[in-house]
Write a protein that holds these residues in place. Structure first.
Motif, PDB file in Angstrom:
ATOM      1  N   GLY A 196       0.776  -1.282  -0.008  1.00 40.80           N
ATOM      2  CA  GLY A 196       0.008   0.080  -0.030  1.00 40.80           C
ATOM      3  C   GLY A 196       0.869   1.276   0.052  1.00 40.80           C
ATOM      4  N   VAL A 198       2.888   1.548  -3.594  1.00 38.73           N
ATOM      5  CA  VAL A 198       1.845   1.646  -4.748  1.00 38.73           C
ATOM      6  C   VAL A 198       1.303   2.957  -4.611  1.00 38.73           C
ATOM      7  CG1 VAL A 198      -0.111   0.648  -5.781  1.00 38.73           C
ATOM      8  CG2 VAL A 198       1.378  -0.912  -5.004  1.00 38.73           C
ATOM      9  N   GLY A 199       0.770   3.566  -3.384  1.00 33.94           N
ATOM     10  CA  GLY A 199       0.284   4.654  -3.239  1.00 33.94           C
ATOM     11  C   GLY A 199       1.265   5.601  -3.484  1.00 33.94           C
ATOM     12  N   VAL A 202       1.300   5.779  -7.484  1.00 36.21           N
ATOM     13  CA  VAL A 202       0.248   6.210  -8.352  1.00 36.21           C
ATOM     14  C   VAL A 202       0.243   7.706  -8.139  1.00 36.21           C
ATOM     15  CG1 VAL A 202      -2.318   6.337  -8.109  1.00 36.21           C
ATOM     16  CG2 VAL A 202      -1.252   4.107  -7.876  1.00 36.21           C
ATOM     17  N   SER A 247      -5.142   7.391  -3.032  1.00 36.11           N
ATOM     18  CA  SER A 247      -5.083   6.458  -1.648  1.00 36.11           C
ATOM     19  C   SER A 247      -6.158   5.532  -1.910  1.00 36.11           C
ATOM     20  CB  SER A 247      -4.904   7.259  -0.299  1.00 36.11           C
ATOM     21  OG  SER A 247      -6.199   8.213  -0.325  1.00 36.11           O
ATOM     22  N   THR A 265      -5.880   3.135  -4.681  1.00 37.45           N
ATOM     23  CA  THR A 265      -4.634   2.202  -4.514  1.00 37.45           C
ATOM     24  C   THR A 265      -5.168   0.946  -3.594  1.00 37.45           C
ATOM     25  OG1 THR A 265      -2.829   3.663  -4.672  1.00 37.45           O
ATOM     26  CG2 THR A 265      -2.585   1.785  -3.271  1.00 37.45           C
ATOM     27  N   SER A 293      -1.517   3.570   2.545  1.00 42.29           N
ATOM     28  CA  SER A 293      -1.673   4.113   1.129  1.00 42.29           C
ATOM     29  C   SER A 293      -1.656   5.593   1.354  1.00 42.29           C
ATOM     30  CB  SER A 293      -2.963   3.695   0.497  1.00 42.29           C
ATOM     31  OG  SER A 293      -2.858   2.266   0.216  1.00 42.29           O
TER      32      SER A 293
END
Length: 330
Positions: free
Chosen positions: A144, A147-148, A151, A255, A258, A283
């Protein structure tokens, strides 16, 4: 008496689901409320409806809970273990809600099951606990966070030439969709965990055989989670929406998107019961770190993470004590 005990255990399981709903409602909507993408009432209503819908979208997580963590104990002994596990989870949910700490209702339940099983000399499937609980508990927040962050970096790059005020208006509208997706994922994950416990209770009582989930179990569990969500957990919303970092609409969208993606992947591909709380909180931290590392209030984050590691043993300890009391009483 057996029927009465079954009704009591299922009633306690549904009450746990209710506390899960208001404890974890912040997961789906805190960011949308803090960025003013949705009003509190609209956000709660949307989250309740999507939680209800999400509960009917799968059964893999429920099967993991019902047969993958502890051996299914028999008779009144088994009912006492389930009762103690649920009480341990409820006590931890109410305690962390009171202090506004976004801990995991899921791991409170898992801790309760393990603690009650150990107290009742029931076999714990440690390989299942490790593979389905501990590893996802450690990995999902890391995923999290990373990837957060990624992104949000992509969003900043794509919209780097767009007027900031115009972009925020657009993302505020987009958050309606991302928050709904997050609430759907929350229903998909968390309702199934209680369904798994109810199925265990039905199996132990001899009411049914196998791990299939009766439709009435899906309906009442989904309704209780939805009602709890609509009740709202305002103390935890303030922590997620404001105390970790002051979010703007693009950050809120990143957030939520994700977190929703991680919830769907773990539910359908891995059938792993992960914590929505862990995923959304990490996230938010990852998204916030793109602004600048110091923008995240890491002191608050540290307390939250410490709470994550305390959750399972704390709920397990309460469940073990409750089991001991019940065992003496009967």
């Amino acid at each position: 008496m057996d029927t009465f005990v079954l009704v009591v255990v299922i009633g306690v399981a549904l009450f746990f689901t209710y506390t899960n709903g208001f404890h974890d409602s912040a997961n789906a909507i805190a960011t949308s409320i803090s960025t003013r993408a949705l009003t509190p009432k609209a956000a709660l209503a949307m989250a309740a409806v999507m939680n209800l819908a999400g509960a009917f979208l799968g059964s893999g997580v429920a099967q993991t809970v019902s047969k993958g963590l502890i051996a299914t104990p028999a008779g009144g002994h088994g009912m006492a273990i389930l009762f103690a596990a649920l009480v341990g989870a409820i006590v931890w949910n109410l305690t962390t809600w009171y202090f506004g700490l976004p801990s995991s209702s899921s791991h409170a339940l898992f801790g309760g099951l393990v603690g009650a099983a150990l107290a009742g000399s029931v076999t714990v499937h440690w390989s299942g606990v490790l593979d389905k609980i501990i590893i996802p508990m450690v990995l999902s927040p890391v995923v999290g966070l990373i990837v957060g962050y990624l992104v949000m970096v992509v969003i900043l790059w794509i919209f780097r030439r767009v007027n900031p005020h115009k972009a925020k208006r657009g993302f505020r509208a987009a958050q309606t969709v991302s928050a709904a997706a997050m609430a759907l994922g929350h229903g998909l994950q968390d309702a199934q965990k209680t369904m798994g416990v109810v199925v265990m209770a039905l199996t132990i009582s001899g009411t049914q055989s196998g791990n299939s989930i009766p439709i009435w179990v899906k309906i009442v569990t989904a309704l209780m989670l939805s009602l709890g969500t609509y009740a709202g957990g305002w103390r935890i919303m303030r922590t997620l929406g404001r105390k970790i970092i002051e979010l703007d609409p693009p950050q809120g969208f990143a957030s939520e998107t994700t977190s929703a993606a991680i919830l769907y992947i773990t539910s359908y591909i891995f059938k792993a019961p992960i914590s929505t709380t862990h995923v959304i909180t990490s996230s938010i931290m990852g998204v916030g770190a793109t602004k600048r590392v110091k923008a995240v209030r890491w002191g608050v984050a540290k307390n939250i993470v410490l709470g994550w590691f305390i959750t399972m043993p704390a709920a397990a300890a309460v469940a073990a004590v409750v089991y001991g009391i019940v065992d003496l009483a009967v």
